[in-house]
Motif scaffolding. Sequence first.
Motif, PDB file in Angstrom:
ATOM      1  N   UNK A  43       1.142   8.524 -10.686  1.00 12.33           N
ATOM      2  CA  UNK A  43       2.159   7.491 -10.920  1.00 12.33           C
ATOM      3  C   UNK A  43       2.948   7.227  -9.640  1.00 12.33           C
ATOM      4  N   UNK A  44       3.257   8.297  -8.925  1.00 12.34           N
ATOM      5  CA  UNK A  44       3.988   8.154  -7.657  1.00 12.34           C
ATOM      6  C   UNK A  44       3.114   7.472  -6.615  1.00 12.34           C
ATOM      7  N   UNK A  45       1.846   7.828  -6.564  1.00  9.54           N
ATOM      8  CA  UNK A  45       0.951   7.208  -5.586  1.00  9.54           C
ATOM      9  C   UNK A  45       0.814   5.707  -5.844  1.00  9.54           C
ATOM     10  N   UNK A  46       0.741   5.325  -7.118  1.00 12.38           N
ATOM     11  CA  UNK A  46       0.671   3.896  -7.451  1.00 12.38           C
ATOM     12  C   UNK A  46       1.952   3.179  -7.040  1.00 12.38           C
ATOM     13  N   UNK A  47       3.113   3.828  -7.267  1.00 11.53           N
ATOM     14  CA  UNK A  47       4.390   3.223  -6.874  1.00 11.53           C
ATOM     15  C   UNK A  47       4.452   3.038  -5.363  1.00 11.53           C
ATOM     16  N   UNK A  48       3.938   4.012  -4.620  1.00 11.30           N
ATOM     17  CA  UNK A  48       3.908   3.902  -3.157  1.00 11.30           C
ATOM     18  C   UNK A  48       3.091   2.671  -2.738  1.00 11.30           C
ATOM     19  N   UNK A  49       1.918   2.533  -3.323  1.00 13.80           N
ATOM     20  CA  UNK A  49       1.051   1.413  -2.967  1.00 13.80           C
ATOM     21  C   UNK A  49       1.676   0.081  -3.370  1.00 13.80           C
ATOM     22  N   UNK A  50       2.304   0.062  -4.545  1.00 16.59           N
ATOM     23  CA  UNK A  50       2.939  -1.176  -5.015  1.00 16.59           C
ATOM     24  C   UNK A  50       4.096  -1.585  -4.114  1.00 16.59           C
ATOM     25  N   UNK A  51       4.864  -0.587  -3.626  1.00 21.34           N
ATOM     26  CA  UNK A  51       5.980  -0.936  -2.746  1.00 21.34           C
ATOM     27  C   UNK A  51       5.457  -1.390  -1.377  1.00 21.34           C
ATOM     28  N   UNK A  52       4.427  -0.710  -0.901  1.00 15.46           N
ATOM     29  CA  UNK A  52       3.842  -1.086   0.390  1.00 15.46           C
ATOM     30  C   UNK A  52       3.340  -2.528   0.339  1.00 15.46           C
ATOM     31  N   UNK A  53       2.784  -2.909  -0.812  1.00 16.61           N
ATOM     32  CA  UNK A  53       2.250  -4.267  -0.978  1.00 16.61           C
ATOM     33  C   UNK A  53       3.305  -5.242  -1.499  1.00 16.61           C
ATOM     34  N   UNK A  54       4.546  -4.766  -1.639  1.00 18.27           N
ATOM     35  CA  UNK A  54       5.661  -5.585  -2.140  1.00 18.27           C
ATOM     36  C   UNK A  54       5.357  -6.226  -3.505  1.00 18.27           C
ATOM     37  N   UNK A  55       4.814  -5.381  -4.413  1.00 16.08           N
ATOM     38  CA  UNK A  55       4.529  -5.850  -5.769  1.00 16.08           C
ATOM     39  C   UNK A  55       5.671  -5.541  -6.750  1.00 16.08           C
ATOM     40  N   UNK A  56       6.710  -4.839  -6.271  1.00 10.09           N
ATOM     41  CA  UNK A  56       7.877  -4.599  -7.125  1.00 10.09           C
ATOM     42  C   UNK A  56       8.664  -5.902  -7.290  1.00 10.09           C
ATOM     43  N   UNK A  57       9.477  -6.027  -8.345  1.00 12.16           N
ATOM     44  CA  UNK A  57      10.331  -7.215  -8.479  1.00 12.16           C
ATOM     45  C   UNK A  57      11.358  -7.279  -7.345  1.00 12.16           C
ATOM     46  N   UNK A  58      11.833  -8.474  -7.048  1.00 14.71           N
ATOM     47  CA  UNK A  58      12.767  -8.686  -5.940  1.00 14.71           C
ATOM     48  C   UNK A  58      14.227  -8.706  -6.436  1.00 14.71           C
ATOM     49  N   UNK A  59      15.134  -8.371  -5.522  1.00 16.00           N
ATOM     50  CA  UNK A  59      16.564  -8.529  -5.798  1.00 16.00           C
ATOM     51  C   UNK A  59      16.932  -9.970  -5.457  1.00 16.00           C
ATOM     52  N   UNK A  60      17.431 -10.742  -6.411  1.00 21.37           N
ATOM     53  CA  UNK A  60      17.740 -12.150  -6.134  1.00 21.37           C
ATOM     54  C   UNK A  60      18.673 -12.310  -4.933  1.00 21.37           C
ATOM     55  N   UNK A  61      18.296 -13.217  -4.028  1.00 24.26           N
ATOM     56  CA  UNK A  61      19.142 -13.520  -2.872  1.00 24.26           C
ATOM     57  C   UNK A  61      18.980 -12.576  -1.694  1.00 24.26           C
ATOM     58  N   UNK A  62      18.139 -11.540  -1.820  1.00 21.13           N
ATOM     59  CA  UNK A  62      17.954 -10.576  -0.721  1.00 21.13           C
ATOM     60  C   UNK A  62      16.508 -10.642  -0.211  1.00 21.13           C
ATOM     61  N   UNK A  63      16.368 -10.641   1.087  1.00 25.29           N
ATOM     62  CA  UNK A  63      15.037 -10.677   1.688  1.00 25.29           C
ATOM     63  C   UNK A  63      14.672  -9.397   2.434  1.00 25.29           C
ATOM     64  N   UNK A  64      15.691  -8.601   2.812  1.00 30.11           N
ATOM     65  CA  UNK A  64      15.425  -7.322   3.490  1.00 30.11           C
ATOM     66  C   UNK A  64      14.821  -6.326   2.499  1.00 30.11           C
ATOM     67  N   UNK A  65      14.210  -5.276   3.018  1.00 30.70           N
ATOM     68  CA  UNK A  65      13.802  -4.165   2.167  1.00 30.70           C
ATOM     69  C   UNK A  65      13.630  -2.911   3.007  1.00 30.70           C
ATOM     70  N   UNK A  66      13.746  -1.773   2.384  1.00 34.73           N
ATOM     71  CA  UNK A  66      13.550  -0.496   3.062  1.00 34.73           C
ATOM     72  C   UNK A  66      12.056  -0.212   3.065  1.00 34.73           C
ATOM     73  N   UNK A  67      11.428  -0.057   4.239  1.00 35.07           N
ATOM     74  CA  UNK A  67       9.996   0.215   4.263  1.00 35.07           C
ATOM     75  C   UNK A  67       9.660   1.594   3.720  1.00 35.07           C
ATOM     76  N   UNK A  68       8.451   1.728   3.202  1.00 36.84           N
ATOM     77  CA  UNK A  68       7.977   3.023   2.707  1.00 36.84           C
ATOM     78  C   UNK A  68       7.918   4.008   3.868  1.00 36.84           C
ATOM     79  N   UNK A  69       8.568   5.155   3.752  1.00 39.52           N
ATOM     80  CA  UNK A  69       8.515   6.120   4.852  1.00 39.52           C
ATOM     81  C   UNK A  69       7.124   6.743   4.969  1.00 39.52           C
ATOM     82  N   UNK A  70       6.775   7.194   6.158  1.00 38.49           N
ATOM     83  CA  UNK A  70       5.475   7.841   6.386  1.00 38.49           C
ATOM     84  C   UNK A  70       5.399   9.147   5.606  1.00 38.49           C
TER      85      UNK A  70
END
Length: 289
Positions: free
Chosen positions: A262-289
């Motif tokens: 489940x964690x590995x899938x979340x990592x991949x989803x965040x890396x691919x920016x498949x999570x929902x967005x915060x309205x009005x915000x374009x920045x994001x914290x990149x996935x750490x190595x």
Amino acid sequence: MSNLKTIIPERAANIGNFMVGRLLPFREKRMVGPFAFIDHMGPVTMDETQNLDVPPHPHIGLSTLTYLFEGSIMHRDSLGSEVEITPGAVNWMTAGKGVVHSERTPESLRNSRKSLHGLQIWVALPKHLENMEPSFHHTEKQEIPSFEKDGVLIKVIAGEVFGKKSPVPVHSNLYFLELKSGKKRKVKLGDYLFGESGLYILEGNVFSEGNTYEPKQILAANDSTLCEFEMDHNTTVYIFGGEPFPEERHIHWNFVASEKETIEKAREDWKAQRFPKVPGETEFVPLPD
């Protein structure tokens, strides 16, 4: 120290523009009941050019609890919530299958001197709720139940103890309490607590079984039903805990789950920016190595 299982010292960690004291997880004690992570933010003073800016970042499998002593944080999330957190109020965001939020200094304070001090807490979700729909709940300071017991002022910030129930919508059997005492007081809570129990000393001193414990420590009890100690004058402590889960929880970055996949899938989803967005915000914290 017959009832003390672990003493966890605060350790510095860097988040945003300032240092926080990371208390959980700890090598010898990964969780206390369902509580998986506790950060002590500040106290920090920022000038006109300094602000808290934590861009959008994701969570899964947990609820976040933000509780401030000083200052304000503007919370925005992918559900569309936009709330200014102020001292004594409770922000409770349940990530479930996935949520994204940002934490920033409010616009009204960005060009002035300000302080920030508080606790940020992660509470793991029961396994059957790890994939639930995300939700957000804000509880104002005056809605938190408070009462006096044996000369100690007690707030039930989350959960249910002493027949008092916080309106914060928790998802498992837990408690998070604030105890304040102006004078030396003996505290006996064993008849009211359950599961695993931890005590965090914010200010003042705690005496137990001939030992003195100072601020920036968590004391994890062997048996919550034996929870007895003495508070020094002008002491504030937080007691947290509850029924532990039968399954281990894995923690990686901002993700908590009972299954590593489940964690590995979340990592991949965040890396691919498949999570929902915060309205009005374009920045994001990149996935750490």
